[in-house]
Design a protein around this motif. Sequence first.
Motif: not given
Length: 200
Positions: A28, A32-33
């Motif tokens: 996750e 996302e980053h």
Amino acid sequence: MSAAPQRVGRRERNKQEKLERITAAARELFAEHGVDEVTTQQVAEKADIGAGTLFLYAKTKGDLLLLAQNASYADALEQGRAAAESAADTLAGVLAIVRPVVECNRKQVENGRTYLREMVFGDPEEPHRQVALGLALQTEEAIAAVIARDLRTEPGTAPALAHVVSSIMFITMASPANAGSPVDALIQEIGDQVRLLLPR
């Protein structure tokens, strides 16, 4: 008289649960980053474990990325194998296997490129790297099976051809020149090269 199935002990269940939480947290956060913007401390916090515990499962951020991406790669490979079963011809079958692997690798471009680098140049003793290399081998085997179904294929050549196809796929994904290329463009590039290898 058959032996009763052995139950998994509490300690093993706890280890497996932690591994699943770490994998989910890393997937996750990296998605996302990006791997470069995520710290191991952030992964540990999201997985609700201590940093020291995290390092029992993955020694470096590269190891964490391998752990996270391996799960996605395994899913992509299964999807590709299933799609290849109904492919119209050999090239379509090969690309049916390749496409989900490329899509998986390109969900976050820098993560995908870092994953390939860790796979090739990472610590040879690292178990997550060994899993990644095993997935690459399984990909080649799946491609070889598709090529071998073609009656025009010379006996015994399918594994070597699959190895070349695998090399084309990984080099195309890793190339800096393709960093901004969409999946369809990469599949087209791979397909144009693979077409030249296959029996005609």
